[in-house]
Motif scaffolding. Sequence first.
Motif, PDB file in Angstrom:
ATOM      1  N   ASN A  80       0.820  -1.217   0.000  1.00 39.23           N
ATOM      2  CA  ASN A  80       0.000   0.000   0.000  1.00 39.23           C
ATOM      3  C   ASN A  80       0.851   1.263   0.000  1.00 39.23           C
ATOM      4  O   ASN A  80       0.698   2.149   0.838  1.00 39.23           O
ATOM      5  CB  ASN A  80      -0.955   0.000   1.207  1.00 39.23           C
ATOM      6  CG  ASN A  80      -1.866   1.223   1.227  1.00 39.23           C
ATOM      7  OD1 ASN A  80      -2.170   1.802   0.183  1.00 39.23           O
ATOM      8  ND2 ASN A  80      -2.277   1.632   2.423  1.00 39.23           N
ATOM      9  N   PHE A 136       0.741   3.746  -1.965  1.00 37.70           N
ATOM     10  CA  PHE A 136      -0.041   4.959  -2.198  1.00 37.70           C
ATOM     11  C   PHE A 136      -0.389   5.641  -0.867  1.00 37.70           C
ATOM     12  O   PHE A 136      -0.454   6.869  -0.790  1.00 37.70           O
ATOM     13  CB  PHE A 136      -1.346   4.637  -2.941  1.00 37.70           C
ATOM     14  CG  PHE A 136      -1.165   4.314  -4.390  1.00 37.70           C
ATOM     15  CD1 PHE A 136      -0.775   5.297  -5.300  1.00 37.70           C
ATOM     16  CD2 PHE A 136      -1.396   3.037  -4.861  1.00 37.70           C
ATOM     17  CE1 PHE A 136      -0.620   5.005  -6.645  1.00 37.70           C
ATOM     18  CE2 PHE A 136      -1.248   2.740  -6.213  1.00 37.70           C
ATOM     19  CZ  PHE A 136      -0.856   3.715  -7.104  1.00 37.70           C
ATOM     20  N   GLY A 137      -0.596   4.844   0.156  1.00 36.60           N
ATOM     21  CA  GLY A 137      -0.989   5.385   1.453  1.00 36.60           C
ATOM     22  C   GLY A 137       0.165   5.659   2.395  1.00 36.60           C
ATOM     23  O   GLY A 137      -0.054   6.058   3.541  1.00 36.60           O
ATOM     24  N   SER A 146       3.305   8.566  -4.833  1.00 31.41           N
ATOM     25  CA  SER A 146       2.460   9.026  -5.936  1.00 31.41           C
ATOM     26  C   SER A 146       3.287   9.807  -6.948  1.00 31.41           C
ATOM     27  O   SER A 146       3.088   9.685  -8.160  1.00 31.41           O
ATOM     28  CB  SER A 146       1.315   9.901  -5.404  1.00 31.41           C
ATOM     29  OG  SER A 146       0.399   9.136  -4.650  1.00 31.41           O
ATOM     30  N   PHE A 155      -6.655  -1.722  -3.574  1.00 30.27           N
ATOM     31  CA  PHE A 155      -6.326  -0.365  -3.144  1.00 30.27           C
ATOM     32  C   PHE A 155      -7.536   0.375  -2.561  1.00 30.27           C
ATOM     33  O   PHE A 155      -7.399   1.179  -1.636  1.00 30.27           O
ATOM     34  CB  PHE A 155      -5.790   0.450  -4.327  1.00 30.27           C
ATOM     35  CG  PHE A 155      -4.501  -0.058  -4.899  1.00 30.27           C
ATOM     36  CD1 PHE A 155      -3.362  -0.146  -4.128  1.00 30.27           C
ATOM     37  CD2 PHE A 155      -4.425  -0.450  -6.227  1.00 30.27           C
ATOM     38  CE1 PHE A 155      -2.170  -0.606  -4.655  1.00 30.27           C
ATOM     39  CE2 PHE A 155      -3.232  -0.911  -6.768  1.00 30.27           C
ATOM     40  CZ  PHE A 155      -2.104  -0.987  -5.979  1.00 30.27           C
ATOM     41  N   TYR A 214      -7.808  -0.160   1.001  1.00 29.24           N
ATOM     42  CA  TYR A 214      -6.706   0.406   1.776  1.00 29.24           C
ATOM     43  C   TYR A 214      -6.891   1.894   2.056  1.00 29.24           C
ATOM     44  O   TYR A 214      -6.595   2.389   3.146  1.00 29.24           O
ATOM     45  CB  TYR A 214      -5.392   0.308   0.983  1.00 29.24           C
ATOM     46  CG  TYR A 214      -4.743  -1.039   0.846  1.00 29.24           C
ATOM     47  CD1 TYR A 214      -4.930  -2.056   1.769  1.00 29.24           C
ATOM     48  CD2 TYR A 214      -3.866  -1.285  -0.209  1.00 29.24           C
ATOM     49  CE1 TYR A 214      -4.295  -3.273   1.630  1.00 29.24           C
ATOM     50  CE2 TYR A 214      -3.215  -2.494  -0.354  1.00 29.24           C
ATOM     51  CZ  TYR A 214      -3.442  -3.494   0.569  1.00 29.24           C
ATOM     52  OH  TYR A 214      -2.799  -4.680   0.427  1.00 29.24           O
ATOM     53  N   LEU A 215      -7.293   2.622   1.029  1.00 34.29           N
ATOM     54  CA  LEU A 215      -7.155   4.074   1.025  1.00 34.29           C
ATOM     55  C   LEU A 215      -8.417   4.774   1.504  1.00 34.29           C
ATOM     56  O   LEU A 215      -9.528   4.310   1.251  1.00 34.29           O
ATOM     57  CB  LEU A 215      -6.789   4.545  -0.395  1.00 34.29           C
ATOM     58  CG  LEU A 215      -5.463   3.974  -0.917  1.00 34.29           C
ATOM     59  CD1 LEU A 215      -5.344   4.183  -2.419  1.00 34.29           C
ATOM     60  CD2 LEU A 215      -4.285   4.608  -0.188  1.00 34.29           C
ATOM     61  N   ASP A 216      -8.229   5.915   2.178  1.00 31.85           N
ATOM     62  CA  ASP A 216      -9.391   6.596   2.731  1.00 31.85           C
ATOM     63  C   ASP A 216     -10.108   7.425   1.669  1.00 31.85           C
ATOM     64  O   ASP A 216      -9.593   7.677   0.572  1.00 31.85           O
ATOM     65  CB  ASP A 216      -9.005   7.474   3.932  1.00 31.85           C
ATOM     66  CG  ASP A 216      -7.996   8.561   3.586  1.00 31.85           C
ATOM     67  OD1 ASP A 216      -8.101   9.164   2.506  1.00 31.85           O
ATOM     68  OD2 ASP A 216      -7.106   8.820   4.419  1.00 31.85           O
ATOM     69  N   PHE A 226      -8.375  10.574   0.163  1.00 30.83           N
ATOM     70  CA  PHE A 226      -7.328  10.277  -0.826  1.00 30.83           C
ATOM     71  C   PHE A 226      -7.952   9.926  -2.165  1.00 30.83           C
ATOM     72  O   PHE A 226      -7.534  10.430  -3.218  1.00 30.83           O
ATOM     73  CB  PHE A 226      -6.450   9.122  -0.342  1.00 30.83           C
ATOM     74  CG  PHE A 226      -5.303   8.808  -1.260  1.00 30.83           C
ATOM     75  CD1 PHE A 226      -4.049   9.356  -1.042  1.00 30.83           C
ATOM     76  CD2 PHE A 226      -5.469   7.959  -2.351  1.00 30.83           C
ATOM     77  CE1 PHE A 226      -2.986   9.075  -1.891  1.00 30.83           C
ATOM     78  CE2 PHE A 226      -4.414   7.671  -3.211  1.00 30.83           C
ATOM     79  CZ  PHE A 226      -3.172   8.230  -2.978  1.00 30.83           C
ATOM     80  N   SER A 270      -7.240  12.838  -5.195  1.00 35.52           N
ATOM     81  CA  SER A 270      -5.997  12.524  -5.900  1.00 35.52           C
ATOM     82  C   SER A 270      -6.005  13.124  -7.297  1.00 35.52           C
ATOM     83  O   SER A 270      -7.063  13.357  -7.896  1.00 35.52           O
ATOM     84  CB  SER A 270      -5.817  11.002  -6.011  1.00 35.52           C
ATOM     85  OG  SER A 270      -5.595  10.445  -4.742  1.00 35.52           O
TER      86      SER A 270
END
Length: 261
Positions: A63, A65-66, A72, A224, A227-229, A232, A236
């Motif tokens: 993860n 990205f987080g 990124s 993903f 995983y990501l909030d 985000f 993005s």
Amino acid sequence: MLAFQSNNIDLNKAVNELLFGEGAIIIKNVYPNDKIDEARTIVNHFADQQNKNNLNLSQRVWNLFGKGKIFSDLITNDIIFDLMSKFLGKDFICGSYAASRLLPGASGQDLHIDYPFADYKDEKKYPINSNSSFPQNCQATIPLEIFSKESGATKFCPGSQKKLHFPNQNDDASNFKQMLASPGDLVFFYGMVWHGAMPNKSNHNRTGLLIELLPGYIKPLENFIEYLDKDFLENSQSRIKQLLGITYPYPIKGEEVNVFK
């Protein structure tokens, strides 16, 4: 490996090498040292946390990205988007984005091929006449430390991507080469080429960012979206939304779509 400088890349030649040549290329000096150092510091932080209770010489940090904006920034480089748009189609996505850290003494891997054909040992799981004539995967590696023979740079069998086959003990892999690279380089290889990490026999870590890229129509390896909030995902930049599959139009909600337009 066929090598390019970051300011002089022949996309057609690069694609041809991935499909019909050795199956791997390197682009030199893509990322500046400060970006590489920042990424390595974050990866080391999370990898060190894994070692608090149990020392593991081969580590993965998932993860990315987080884990920080730097990841990124690295994955949205123009070179990745230009080459992958040509190789995988303009709607390509990211299937996985993780860091690998091999400590001194870490063992290697058996030769393998990558998702979506990572289970191709059992060919019955896949459609009849599956083949590698058109790409459904590309792997990109960003070395954060030296990838040398001593530190276990990834081995690969040149040309093995031309026929879809999961390697086994009866296959001749004696022609293998290694993906030798320096921090800041960018390595691409077609995931159907037989490859695997080699043992780290050096006195330093071998750390790199592992990026799996897929055509937009293939389900990603990493989830993903879980995983990501929400912040985000919603805020993005457009390239990240593409990589996460957010902008891909399928699957649809049929009741909300006029299919006769």
